[in-house]
Design an enzyme around this catalytic site. Structure first.
Site, PDB file in Angstrom:
ATOM      1  N   ASP A 229       0.853  -1.192   0.000  1.00  0.00           N
ATOM      2  CA  ASP A 229       0.000   0.000   0.000  1.00  0.00           C
ATOM      3  C   ASP A 229       0.889   1.242   0.000  1.00  0.00           C
ATOM      4  OD1 ASP A 229      -2.179   1.763   0.246  1.00  0.00           O
ATOM      5  OD2 ASP A 229      -3.305   0.383   1.493  1.00  0.00           O
ATOM      6  N   HIS A 252       2.113   2.050  -3.300  1.00  0.00           N
ATOM      7  CA  HIS A 252       1.226   3.060  -3.877  1.00  0.00           C
ATOM      8  C   HIS A 252       1.807   4.468  -3.807  1.00  0.00           C
ATOM      9  CE1 HIS A 252      -2.527   0.248  -3.396  1.00  0.00           C
ATOM     10  NE2 HIS A 252      -1.562  -0.277  -4.115  1.00  0.00           N
TER      11      HIS A 252
END
Ligand SMILES: *[C@@H]1O[C@H](CO)[C@@H](O)[C@H](O)[C@H]1NC(C)=O
Ligand SMILES: *[C@@H]1O[C@H](CO)[C@@H](O)[C@H](O)[C@H]1NC(C)=O
Ligand SMILES: *[C@@H]1O[C@H](CO)[C@@H](O)[C@H](O)[C@H]1NC(C)=O
Ligand SMILES: *[C@@H]1O[C@H](CO)[C@@H](O)[C@H](O)[C@H]1NC(C)=O
Length: 407
Positions: A229, A252
């Site tokens: 993430d 991310h």
């Protein structure tokens, strides 16, 4: 014999008195030498099986109560199983937590649904270091994460949480395969993190590297973060956050937000600088994301500079229509998060999507004073050069603009 016995006794008592006095005097006269509380003395077993949370807690309690100077909780080399544990302050003096060994989290699903694995709370002057590993054993828990489809999903534990921790340092630590975020800072002030290495697979759910909220004066320097993430996420209440020398990927990217999810609470992020970072193969580079609809909120005074993007999908992105959940119709609403005073400067490298600069602001609260300075991002795929896209943005561009600026 009888007389000899009492002589011995006197000598032993004398020694004990002497050594206690020495420790006390040493400690009171500036205490250069910290006192060690080794977890193995409190029953910890490095057999990779026994739950050591009680032993760790006992060592912490003793160290935290130590009144005569610096204390150290010491975890020697070896593999230690540890269930969820909280190390709570305030402590009587500065305290250091040295992790030389490998800590392993539980793989028992009955113990999964809690917000922390290892927590520190209400501690001032904490140092956590030692070069050891925190192994969250995430693969055992990721299948239980249903947050992508269930808005009321239960949290899996964060590997290491800091709540209400101040004037502290965390450095030379490794975190692998966290069940949820690797590190989480909540209500912390004046904390420095450096030389942290984080890894989890690209497809591991919600494994943010460092997640910061309601905290101020936080420095993160020299970290390698490969995760599923956000590399670093700064959410509501983040103020004066400085990040430098961090390399991210996969993951991310570096994110501000998401902000404004709750329709009622004002959320603010201000004073963030990101400098000298590299993003490699990440989904985003530097991103600001806000929900639509949202509460009226603020993101301002944000600077991203000297950032190398290598094969990044969205190198520069402001997304004010963020809504990752199913059944969201964010296009029907506007975000009320006001974004202002944002500088993107000296950002270069490659984009793996054509839109290398994507600034999508709110129709009712357009972005104010956005600056693009010396941007050089090329598209590394087929189909022509990189482009930029702007909507509802007030700002200016300066210096090199590749892709050609849209401000
Ligand atoms: C964190 O780093 C800054 C800048 O180097 C320094 O001024 C500050 O005292 C440090 N804080 C702690 C708690 O070590
Ligand atoms: C960023 O890198 C430059 C060049 O290496 C260096 O001079 C500068 O001090 C760095 N800034 C920070 C905040 O690390
Ligand atoms: C943005 O910068 C301007 C000019 O420096 C300043 O007047 C304004 O208060 C800033 N806005 C916010 C929300 O900080
Ligand atoms: C932009 O990057 C390309 C390729 O990386 C390089 O050849 C070019 O010189 C750069 N342009 C500027 C103005 O820095």
């Amino acid at each position: 014999m009888k007389e000899m016995g009492s002589v011995w006794l006197i000598m032993v008592v004398g020694l004990v008195v002497m050594s206690t006095t020495t420790i006390t005097t040493l400690a009171q006269t500036g205490g250069r030498r910290p006192v060690f509380f080794d977890v193995t003395t409190y029953g910890a077993m490095a057999d990779g099986k026994t739950d050591n949370s009680m032993a760790f807690s006992k060592a912490w309690t003793k160290a935290c109560e130590w009144k005569y100077g610096k204390s150290v909780v010491f975890i020697p080399k070896g593999t230690y199983m540890v269930n969820s544990v909280i190390f709570r302050g305030p402590c009587s003096g500065p305290i250091t937590f040295i992790i030389k060994g490998v800590l392993k989290a539980s793989t028992d699903p009955k113990l999964f649904f809690t917000d922390h694995w290892i927590g520190f709370q209400y501690v001032d002057g904490l140092v956590v270091k030692g070069g050891g590993y925190l192994d969250g054993q995430g693969p055992s828990a990721w299948p239980y994460n249903d947050c992508s489809t269930n808005p009321n999903c239960k949290p899996l534990p964060t590997t290491m949480r800091f709540d209400f921790v101040s004037n502290s340092r965390v450095h030379h630590l490794r975190s692998i395969n966290s069940k949820n975020s690797h590190f989480n800072l909540f209500a912390c002030t004046n904390m420095n993190m450096s030389h942290i290495r984080i890894s989890a697979p690209e497809d591991s759910p919600n494994t943010d590297g460092i997640h910061i909220g309601d905290s101020s004066n936080i420095n993160v320097a020299r970290a390698h973060i490969a995760t599923g993430d956000d590399c670093i996420a700064m959410v509501s209440g983040s103020r004066d956050i400085h990040i430098s020398g961090v390399s991210c990927g996969p993951g991310h990217g570096i994110s501000i937000g998401s902000l404004g999810k709750s329709k009622y609470v004002k959320e603010t992020v201000t004073g963030v600088t990101i400098v000298n970072c590299t993003l490699t193969g990440t989904q985003n580079g530097v991103r600001i994301k806000t929900w639509a609809p949202s509460s009226p909120s603020i993101a301002s005074d944000l600077t991203f500079q000297y950032i190398l993007m290598e094969d990044v999908n969205n190198p520069i992105i402001i997304d004010q229509q963020y809504c990752p959940q199913p059944n969201c119709n964010s296009n029907a609403y506007n975000s009320e998060v006001q974004i202002s005073n944002v500088t993107f400067k000296n950002i270069w490298g490659t984009s793996s999507s054509k839109v290398a600069v994507n600034i999508k602001c709110s129709g009712i609260a357009p972005c104010q004073n956005i600056k693009l300075v010396n941007i050089n991002l090329s598209y590394n795929g087929l189909g022509g050069p990189a482009i930029s896209s702007c909507s509802n943005v007030r700002g200016r561009s300066y210096g090199t603009q590749n892709p050609p600026g849209c401000l």
